[in-house]
Design a protein around this motif. Structure first.
Motif, mmCIF file in Angstrom:
data_model
loop_
_atom_site.group_PDB
_atom_site.id
_atom_site.type_symbol
_atom_site.label_atom_id
_atom_site.label_comp_id
_atom_site.label_asym_id
_atom_site.label_seq_id
_atom_site.Cartn_x
_atom_site.Cartn_y
_atom_site.Cartn_z
ATOM 1 N N ALA A 45 0.683 -1.186 -0.048
ATOM 2 C CA ALA A 45 0.056 0.044 -0.145
ATOM 3 C C ALA A 45 0.884 1.296 0.033
ATOM 4 C CB ALA A 45 -1.004 -0.048 1.215
ATOM 5 N N ALA A 46 2.148 1.214 0.519
ATOM 6 C CA ALA A 46 2.894 2.266 0.598
ATOM 7 C C ALA A 46 2.974 2.930 -0.864
ATOM 8 C CB ALA A 46 4.290 2.027 1.126
ATOM 9 N N CYS A 47 3.268 1.984 -1.805
ATOM 10 C CA CYS A 47 3.627 2.569 -3.082
ATOM 11 C C CYS A 47 2.148 2.480 -4.061
ATOM 12 C CB CYS A 47 4.606 1.688 -3.797
ATOM 13 S SG CYS A 47 6.322 2.080 -3.323
ATOM 14 N N HIS A 48 1.351 1.512 -3.810
ATOM 15 C CA HIS A 48 0.196 1.353 -4.840
ATOM 16 C C HIS A 48 -1.030 1.857 -4.167
ATOM 17 C CE1 HIS A 48 2.556 -1.012 -7.731
ATOM 18 N NE2 HIS A 48 3.212 -1.527 -6.641
ATOM 19 N N SER A 49 -0.915 2.393 -2.907
ATOM 20 C CA SER A 49 -2.023 3.093 -2.154
ATOM 21 C C SER A 49 -3.011 1.952 -1.446
ATOM 22 C CB SER A 49 -3.093 3.978 -3.218
ATOM 23 O OG SER A 49 -3.959 3.026 -4.041
ATOM 24 N N PRO A 50 -3.717 2.375 -0.478
ATOM 25 C CA PRO A 50 -4.516 1.223 0.326
ATOM 26 C C PRO A 50 -5.672 1.011 -0.544
ATOM 27 C CG PRO A 50 -4.048 3.367 1.642
ATOM 28 C CD PRO A 50 -3.531 3.697 0.207
ATOM 29 N N GLN A 51 -6.099 1.497 -1.634
ATOM 30 C CA GLN A 51 -7.080 0.787 -2.652
ATOM 31 C C GLN A 51 -6.734 0.272 -3.751
ATOM 32 O OE1 GLN A 51 -7.395 4.226 -1.371
ATOM 33 N NE2 GLN A 51 -8.316 3.703 0.312
ATOM 34 N N GLY A 52 -5.356 0.339 -3.800
ATOM 35 C CA GLY A 52 -4.628 -0.358 -4.897
ATOM 36 C C GLY A 52 -4.762 0.497 -6.079
ATOM 37 N N LYS A 53 -4.781 1.862 -6.068
ATOM 38 C CA LYS A 53 -4.999 2.627 -7.134
ATOM 39 C C LYS A 53 -3.813 3.239 -7.738
ATOM 40 C CE LYS A 53 -9.755 4.334 -5.830
ATOM 41 N NZ LYS A 53 -10.249 3.339 -6.505
ATOM 42 N N GLY A 54 -2.471 2.786 -7.004
ATOM 43 C CA GLY A 54 -1.180 3.244 -7.692
ATOM 44 C C GLY A 54 -0.802 4.530 -7.432
ATOM 45 N N ASN A 55 -0.078 4.968 -8.312
ATOM 46 C CA ASN A 55 0.579 6.321 -7.958
ATOM 47 C C ASN A 55 0.939 6.742 -9.405
ATOM 48 O OD1 ASN A 55 2.589 8.460 -7.851
ATOM 49 N ND2 ASN A 55 3.312 7.829 -5.856
ATOM 50 N N GLU A 56 0.167 7.564 -10.126
ATOM 51 C CA GLU A 56 0.383 7.852 -11.464
ATOM 52 C C GLU A 56 1.834 8.584 -11.873
ATOM 53 O OE1 GLU A 56 0.001 8.726 -15.841
ATOM 54 O OE2 GLU A 56 -0.694 6.872 -14.481
ATOM 55 N N PRO A 57 1.977 9.710 -11.094
ATOM 56 C CA PRO A 57 3.171 10.346 -11.432
ATOM 57 C C PRO A 57 4.512 9.543 -11.204
ATOM 58 C CG PRO A 57 1.838 11.720 -10.135
ATOM 59 C CD PRO A 57 1.245 10.412 -10.037
ATOM 60 N N ALA A 58 4.575 8.500 -10.473
ATOM 61 C CA ALA A 58 5.734 7.885 -10.094
ATOM 62 C C ALA A 58 5.697 6.578 -11.039
ATOM 63 C CB ALA A 58 5.771 7.226 -8.581
ATOM 64 N N GLY A 59 4.701 6.354 -11.705
ATOM 65 C CA GLY A 59 4.705 5.340 -12.866
ATOM 66 C C GLY A 59 4.167 3.882 -12.033
ATOM 67 N N TYR A 60 3.681 3.991 -10.935
ATOM 68 C CA TYR A 60 3.363 2.624 -10.089
ATOM 69 C C TYR A 60 2.047 2.505 -10.713
ATOM 70 C CZ TYR A 60 7.292 3.945 -6.928
ATOM 71 O OH TYR A 60 8.578 4.210 -6.536
ATOM 72 N N PRO A 61 1.617 1.136 -10.890
ATOM 73 C CA PRO A 61 0.344 0.755 -11.598
ATOM 74 C C PRO A 61 -0.681 0.786 -10.602
ATOM 75 C CG PRO A 61 1.788 -1.111 -11.633
ATOM 76 C CD PRO A 61 2.665 0.091 -10.959
ATOM 77 N N HIS A 62 -1.925 0.962 -11.097
ATOM 78 C CA HIS A 62 -3.233 0.535 -10.381
ATOM 79 C C HIS A 62 -3.277 -1.041 -10.387
ATOM 80 C CE1 HIS A 62 -7.797 1.252 -9.998
ATOM 81 N NE2 HIS A 62 -7.364 0.031 -9.449
ATOM 82 N N LEU A 63 -3.276 -1.486 -9.021
ATOM 83 C CA LEU A 63 -3.226 -2.945 -9.089
ATOM 84 C C LEU A 63 -4.579 -3.656 -8.708
ATOM 85 C CD1 LEU A 63 0.130 -3.797 -7.021
ATOM 86 C CD2 LEU A 63 -0.193 -3.877 -9.357
ATOM 87 N N GLY A 64 -5.530 -2.611 -7.873
ATOM 88 C CA GLY A 64 -6.491 -3.378 -7.364
ATOM 89 C C GLY A 64 -7.587 -3.621 -8.701
ATOM 90 N N GLY A 65 -8.046 -5.344 -8.614
ATOM 91 C CA GLY A 65 -8.579 -5.704 -9.490
ATOM 92 C C GLY A 65 -7.990 -6.469 -10.541
ATOM 93 N N GLN A 66 -6.642 -6.435 -10.518
ATOM 94 C CA GLN A 66 -5.671 -7.179 -11.649
ATOM 95 C C GLN A 66 -6.253 -8.757 -11.284
ATOM 96 O OE1 GLN A 66 -4.583 -7.662 -14.602
ATOM 97 N NE2 GLN A 66 -3.428 -5.857 -14.301
#
Length: 202
Positions: A132-153
């Protein structure tokens, strides 16, 4: 580990400022060929080992398309698929898929507790940081850093990628180096649990 993550976030943040925007409408035209494997809008792949492309984030998608095209991230199924596409074509594709809605999968109820603990809190004993530190608690990622949205994958795809990071077959970028370090600390059981949990996260 924290210094490595901070340095990579800063670096990709600077790169993101130079990152050109894609045209989703133009991307939609080229996306038709992708549907054979990834489904309408990239949301429903025909196999669990294929990724959902919908909503992953424009920067992440573009970076992966470039890596696949130049073969720094070899994917046999994608061989030749992007050869005739320009840099702008790839940006447009990334913009199109980034705007599509991620369809959430169903996590295995038996693995939810273990997966949630790893995703939200990591494993202090083995040095695994919280996803969650990089991909957010909801799995939505971090767009500016290029970390993908993972939730639902797809869980099967996530597990395959974590194992690829762990064995070094996916290590083609600064962001990948973070995942290599994380995944080498994960057991097969932990990979299965966290992958399943993420697949149902929204």
């Amino acid at each position: 580990m924290k210094k490595l993550i901070a340095g990579v976030v800063f670096g990709v943040g600077l790169a993101a400022m130079a990152h050109g925007a894609g045209d989703p409408e133009a991307g939609k035209q080229n996306a038709a060929a992708c549907q054979a494997c990834h489904g309408q809008g990239g949301a429903k792949p025909i196999m669990g080992v294929y990724p959902k492309l919908s909503g992953l984030g424009e920067r992440y998608l573009y970076d992966q398309l470039v890596a696949i095209k130049n073969n720094s991230r070899p994917i046999p199924e994608m061989t030749g698929q992007l050869d005739n596409m320009s840099e702008q074509d790839l940006r447009n594709l990334a913009a199109y898929f980034a705007q599509q809605e991620m369809v959430v999968s169903q996590a295995d109820p038996d693995l939810v507790d273990k997966g949630a603990a790893l995703y939200r809190g990591g494993n202090m004993a083995s040095g695994v940081p919280a996803c969650a530190a990089c991909h957010s608690p909801q799995g939505k990622g971090n767009e500016p850093a290029g970390y993908p949205h993972l939730g639902g994958q797809n869980a099967e795809y996530l597990a395959k990628q974590l194992k690829a990071y762990r064995d070094g077959t996916r290590a083609n970028s600064a962001n990948a180096s973070i995942m290599v370090d994380v995944s080498t600390r994960l057991t097969d059981a932990e990979i299965e649990a966290v992958s399943s949990y993420i697949s149902g996260l929204n």
